[in-house]
Every structure is written in structure tokens, then in C-alpha cells.
Design a protein around this motif. Sequence first.
Motif, PDB file in Angstrom:
ATOM      1  N   SER A  29       0.825  -1.212   0.000  1.00  0.00           N
ATOM      2  CA  SER A  29       0.000   0.000   0.000  1.00  0.00           C
ATOM      3  C   SER A  29       0.862   1.266   0.000  1.00  0.00           C
ATOM      4  CB  SER A  29      -0.929   0.013   1.220  1.00  0.00           C
ATOM      5  OG  SER A  29      -0.181   0.120   2.416  1.00  0.00           O
ATOM      6  N   TYR A  76      -4.972  -6.957   4.469  1.00  0.00           N
ATOM      7  CA  TYR A  76      -5.310  -5.736   3.756  1.00  0.00           C
ATOM      8  C   TYR A  76      -5.190  -4.549   4.699  1.00  0.00           C
ATOM      9  CZ  TYR A  76      -9.695  -7.117   5.977  1.00  0.00           C
ATOM     10  OH  TYR A  76     -10.639  -7.537   6.886  1.00  0.00           O
ATOM     11  N   HIS A  83     -11.023   3.234   3.376  1.00  0.00           N
ATOM     12  CA  HIS A  83     -10.970   2.446   2.143  1.00  0.00           C
ATOM     13  C   HIS A  83     -10.107   1.208   2.356  1.00  0.00           C
ATOM     14  CE1 HIS A  83     -11.487   6.663   0.501  1.00  0.00           C
ATOM     15  NE2 HIS A  83     -12.617   6.047   0.210  1.00  0.00           N
ATOM     16  N   ILE A  85      -7.471  -1.126   0.952  1.00  0.00           N
ATOM     17  CA  ILE A  85      -6.424  -1.073  -0.074  1.00  0.00           C
ATOM     18  C   ILE A  85      -5.403  -2.168   0.202  1.00  0.00           C
ATOM     19  CG2 ILE A  85      -6.705   1.411  -0.513  1.00  0.00           C
ATOM     20  CD1 ILE A  85      -4.226   1.902   1.236  1.00  0.00           C
ATOM     21  N   ALA A  87      -4.977  -5.310  -0.714  1.00  0.00           N
ATOM     22  CA  ALA A  87      -5.393  -6.671  -0.370  1.00  0.00           C
ATOM     23  C   ALA A  87      -4.420  -7.674  -0.983  1.00  0.00           C
ATOM     24  CB  ALA A  87      -6.811  -6.941  -0.855  1.00  0.00           C
ATOM     25  N   LEU A 106      -9.782 -12.237  -3.683  1.00  0.00           N
ATOM     26  CA  LEU A 106      -9.246 -10.873  -3.615  1.00  0.00           C
ATOM     27  C   LEU A 106     -10.118  -9.886  -4.384  1.00  0.00           C
ATOM     28  CD1 LEU A 106      -5.384 -11.399  -3.882  1.00  0.00           C
ATOM     29  CD2 LEU A 106      -6.744 -10.852  -1.852  1.00  0.00           C
ATOM     30  N   LYS A 107     -10.651 -10.316  -5.525  1.00  0.00           N
ATOM     31  CA  LYS A 107     -11.556  -9.435  -6.280  1.00  0.00           C
ATOM     32  C   LYS A 107     -12.782  -9.084  -5.443  1.00  0.00           C
ATOM     33  CE  LYS A 107     -10.389 -11.049 -10.900  1.00  0.00           C
ATOM     34  NZ  LYS A 107     -10.839 -11.847 -12.046  1.00  0.00           N
ATOM     35  N   ASN A 110     -11.784  -6.675  -2.575  1.00  0.00           N
ATOM     36  CA  ASN A 110     -11.507  -5.310  -3.026  1.00  0.00           C
ATOM     37  C   ASN A 110     -12.775  -4.516  -3.314  1.00  0.00           C
ATOM     38  OD1 ASN A 110      -8.644  -4.894  -2.970  1.00  0.00           O
ATOM     39  ND2 ASN A 110      -8.477  -6.431  -4.572  1.00  0.00           N
ATOM     40  N   GLN A 113     -15.971  -1.877   0.318  1.00  0.00           N
ATOM     41  CA  GLN A 113     -15.420  -0.580   0.717  1.00  0.00           C
ATOM     42  C   GLN A 113     -16.246   0.114   1.801  1.00  0.00           C
ATOM     43  OE1 GLN A 113     -12.452   0.616  -0.252  1.00  0.00           O
ATOM     44  NE2 GLN A 113     -12.135  -1.254  -1.425  1.00  0.00           N
TER      45      GLN A 113
END
Length: 141
Positions: A29, A76, A83, A85, A87, A106-107, A110, A113
Motif C-alpha cells: 500500500s 489488507y 478504504h 487497499i 489486499a 481478492l476481487k 476489493n 469498501q
Amino acid sequence: MIVLVLCICSCNLIKGQQKNDFVKYDSLSQKEVYTFVEKMPFYKGGEAAFISDFSRRFRPVYSDTEPKQTILKVQYVIDKEGHLIGARIYNKKEGDKLSAFEENGLKALNLMQNWQAGIHEDKAVNVILTRVIHVDINHTD
């Protein structure tokens, strides 16, 4: 008087050391992140909302050549704006091949939020979290 000054100095040193014990640089990150804070980040709506939202977004996919996975161990950052971020699959190195199951996990993650940022010393901070997600492959849609 000298004892009082020494006590104040040592308390400040301890406070600084405690901060250093709980802060590190996260290369993914590219932020300084806390590992522990007074008020940890949380998914708005609680654990039930997290599970519900994740299960709605996650579709397990398996390759014929890969063993079936039922556990995602993820890490993450929840940044100071709330937010998600950075991940990643916990303990996988950058460049390691992810399974289709891990990629889809992971998708889904993400897309989530809806977080409340962590609080340390009355201000929002970046916090890194590690979480294990168990997937019941017998009850997916």
C-alpha cells in the motif's frame, strides 16, 4: 525533582517505543500502517454484514489442476479514509502465482469498501488487518 523529570522522560520514551512496536511500513500500500490501535477498523454493519457482502460477491472458481480450497487467509489495509487497499493473500510473496480461488477472493474483497477507519490517539490512521475467511463450498450459489 530529578526523579519526577526522569519519570516524565521515561514515560515519553515508553510511549514512543509503544508506537514503534505497532507501526510499520507496508510496501504494497506504500503507507505507514498500525498493527494495533485503540479502536480497530470495522466493517459497517458488523461481522454479519461482512459475511453477507463477501458471499454475495465471491464466486469460488477451481482449476482442474488445483486442490479445492475452502480457506482464504488475507491481509489488507484500511486507510484513514476507511478504504480497503493493498489486499493480498497472507504469506504469499509478490510474484507468487495465485490460485483461481484466491484471485476471485481478492476481487470480492476489493469490492468491499464499507469500512470505518481505525482510531489511534483520537485520529484516523491506516491499519493493516489479517483475516481468515472460511468458505463453505457446499452452500455457494
